[in-house]
Design a protein around this motif. Structure first.
Motif, PDB file in Angstrom:
ATOM      1  N   GLY A   1       1.123 -13.359  -8.632  1.00 44.28           N
ATOM      2  CA  GLY A   1       0.735 -11.959  -8.536  1.00 44.28           C
ATOM      3  C   GLY A   1       1.034 -11.345  -7.191  1.00 44.28           C
ATOM      4  O   GLY A   1       1.112 -12.040  -6.167  1.00 44.28           O
ATOM      5  N   THR A   2       1.185 -10.026  -7.196  1.00 41.94           N
ATOM      6  CA  THR A   2       1.391  -9.270  -5.968  1.00 41.94           C
ATOM      7  C   THR A   2       0.501  -8.025  -6.019  1.00 41.94           C
ATOM      8  O   THR A   2       0.415  -7.360  -7.060  1.00 41.94           O
ATOM      9  CB  THR A   2       2.869  -8.904  -5.778  1.00 41.94           C
ATOM     10  N   GLN A   3      -0.172  -7.744  -4.918  1.00 37.39           N
ATOM     11  CA  GLN A   3      -1.137  -6.657  -4.883  1.00 37.39           C
ATOM     12  C   GLN A   3      -0.431  -5.316  -4.697  1.00 37.39           C
ATOM     13  O   GLN A   3       0.415  -5.155  -3.810  1.00 37.39           O
ATOM     14  CB  GLN A   3      -2.125  -6.855  -3.731  1.00 37.39           C
ATOM     15  N   VAL A   4      -0.812  -4.358  -5.525  1.00 40.55           N
ATOM     16  CA  VAL A   4      -0.367  -2.972  -5.390  1.00 40.55           C
ATOM     17  C   VAL A   4      -1.607  -2.105  -5.199  1.00 40.55           C
ATOM     18  O   VAL A   4      -2.524  -2.153  -6.030  1.00 40.55           O
ATOM     19  CB  VAL A   4       0.422  -2.512  -6.628  1.00 40.55           C
ATOM     20  N   THR A   5      -1.630  -1.367  -4.114  1.00 38.23           N
ATOM     21  CA  THR A   5      -2.760  -0.487  -3.826  1.00 38.23           C
ATOM     22  C   THR A   5      -2.234   0.930  -3.627  1.00 38.23           C
ATOM     23  O   THR A   5      -1.338   1.150  -2.801  1.00 38.23           O
ATOM     24  CB  THR A   5      -3.513  -0.930  -2.566  1.00 38.23           C
ATOM     25  N   VAL A   6      -2.779   1.858  -4.399  1.00 36.88           N
ATOM     26  CA  VAL A   6      -2.362   3.256  -4.328  1.00 36.88           C
ATOM     27  C   VAL A   6      -3.541   4.069  -3.803  1.00 36.88           C
ATOM     28  O   VAL A   6      -4.593   4.116  -4.440  1.00 36.88           O
ATOM     29  CB  VAL A   6      -1.909   3.774  -5.699  1.00 36.88           C
ATOM     30  N   SER A   7      -3.351   4.682  -2.664  1.00 40.84           N
ATOM     31  CA  SER A   7      -4.423   5.470  -2.063  1.00 40.84           C
ATOM     32  C   SER A   7      -4.318   6.924  -2.508  1.00 40.84           C
ATOM     33  O   SER A   7      -3.220   7.442  -2.735  1.00 40.84           O
ATOM     34  CB  SER A   7      -4.349   5.391  -0.542  1.00 40.84           C
ATOM     35  N   SER A   8      -5.470   7.562  -2.603  1.00 39.48           N
ATOM     36  CA  SER A   8      -5.504   8.961  -3.060  1.00 39.48           C
ATOM     37  C   SER A   8      -5.376   9.939  -1.899  1.00 39.48           C
ATOM     38  O   SER A   8      -5.433   9.560  -0.745  1.00 39.48           O
ATOM     39  CB  SER A   8      -6.794   9.227  -3.820  1.00 39.48           C
TER      40      SER A   8
ATOM     41  N   LEU B   1       0.846  -1.189   0.000  1.00 41.15           N
ATOM     42  CA  LEU B   1       0.000   0.000   0.000  1.00 41.15           C
ATOM     43  C   LEU B   1       0.883   1.242   0.000  1.00 41.15           C
ATOM     44  O   LEU B   1       1.810   1.353   0.811  1.00 41.15           O
ATOM     45  CB  LEU B   1      -0.891  -0.014   1.240  1.00 41.15           C
ATOM     46  N   VAL B   2       0.599   2.165  -0.898  1.00 41.70           N
ATOM     47  CA  VAL B   2       1.396   3.389  -1.004  1.00 41.70           C
ATOM     48  C   VAL B   2       0.473   4.551  -1.339  1.00 41.70           C
ATOM     49  O   VAL B   2      -0.573   4.351  -1.973  1.00 41.70           O
ATOM     50  CB  VAL B   2       2.505   3.218  -2.064  1.00 41.70           C
ATOM     51  N   GLN B   3       0.854   5.737  -0.912  1.00 41.76           N
ATOM     52  CA  GLN B   3       0.064   6.916  -1.267  1.00 41.76           C
ATOM     53  C   GLN B   3       0.361   7.356  -2.683  1.00 41.76           C
ATOM     54  O   GLN B   3       1.451   7.091  -3.218  1.00 41.76           O
ATOM     55  CB  GLN B   3       0.380   8.049  -0.298  1.00 41.76           C
ATOM     56  N   ALA B   4      -0.594   8.032  -3.271  1.00 45.29           N
ATOM     57  CA  ALA B   4      -0.402   8.578  -4.615  1.00 45.29           C
ATOM     58  C   ALA B   4       0.850   9.450  -4.633  1.00 45.29           C
ATOM     59  O   ALA B   4       1.092  10.223  -3.703  1.00 45.29           O
ATOM     60  CB  ALA B   4      -1.620   9.375  -5.035  1.00 45.29           C
TER      61      ALA B   4
ATOM     62  N   LEU C   1       3.212   6.975  -8.517  1.00 45.78           N
ATOM     63  CA  LEU C   1       2.068   6.080  -8.598  1.00 45.78           C
ATOM     64  C   LEU C   1       0.757   6.840  -8.475  1.00 45.78           C
ATOM     65  O   LEU C   1       0.665   7.847  -7.757  1.00 45.78           O
ATOM     66  CB  LEU C   1       2.164   5.004  -7.526  1.00 45.78           C
ATOM     67  N   LYS C   2      -0.246   6.313  -9.171  1.00 44.77           N
ATOM     68  CA  LYS C   2      -1.574   6.900  -9.202  1.00 44.77           C
ATOM     69  C   LYS C   2      -2.589   5.877  -8.693  1.00 44.77           C
ATOM     70  O   LYS C   2      -2.352   4.667  -8.798  1.00 44.77           O
ATOM     71  CB  LYS C   2      -1.949   7.299 -10.626  1.00 44.77           C
TER      72      LYS C   2
END
Length: 124
Positions: free
Chosen positions: A117-124, A11-14, A86-87
């Motif tokens: 697979g590996t999950q990538v989540t980009v928070s706004s 999980l990463v921020q935009a 990242l967006k």
């Protein structure tokens, strides 16, 4: 069959960055073309980036060009995807894939083996 194991998602921020890694089994990794694809919920799997066995031919999807970089380390049987700026729309499960004849393509149909697979989540 080639075994592929992805890592580095999270999980990463935009605006942030992540680096994905994919390690392959087998002694002939240097002969393989490698690719990254991604699949968001409710969408089809789409091409992200690919690199030929020589590392000299590289393709990117227009949506990631200038932000993502694919590279390989044949001594470590590993391909990387450096993802910068990242967006939220980059949120997806990212899959690593290989083509054993060494030729890079942007189509899912042209690849032989896939990782889990590996999950990538980009928070706004």
């Amino acid at each position: 069959q080639v075994q592929l194991v992805e890592s580095g998602g999270g999980l990463v921020q935009a605006g942030g960055s992540l680096r994905l890694s994919c390690t392959a089994s087998g002694r002939t990794f240097s002969d393989y073309a490698m690719g990254w694809f991604r699949q968001a919920p409710g969408k089809e799997r789409e091409f992200v980036a690919a690199i030929s066995w020589t590392g000299t031919i590289i393709y990117y999807a227009d949506s990631v060009k200038g932000r993502f970089t694919i590279s390989r380390d044949n001594a470590k049987n590993t391909v990387f995807l450096q993802m910068n700026r990242l967006k939220p729309e980059d949120t997806a499960v990212y899959y690593c894939t290989c083509r054993t004849d060494g030729v890079a393509y942007s189509s899912t149909d042209m690849y032989d083996d896939w990782g889990q697979g590996t999950q990538v989540t980009v928070s706004s």
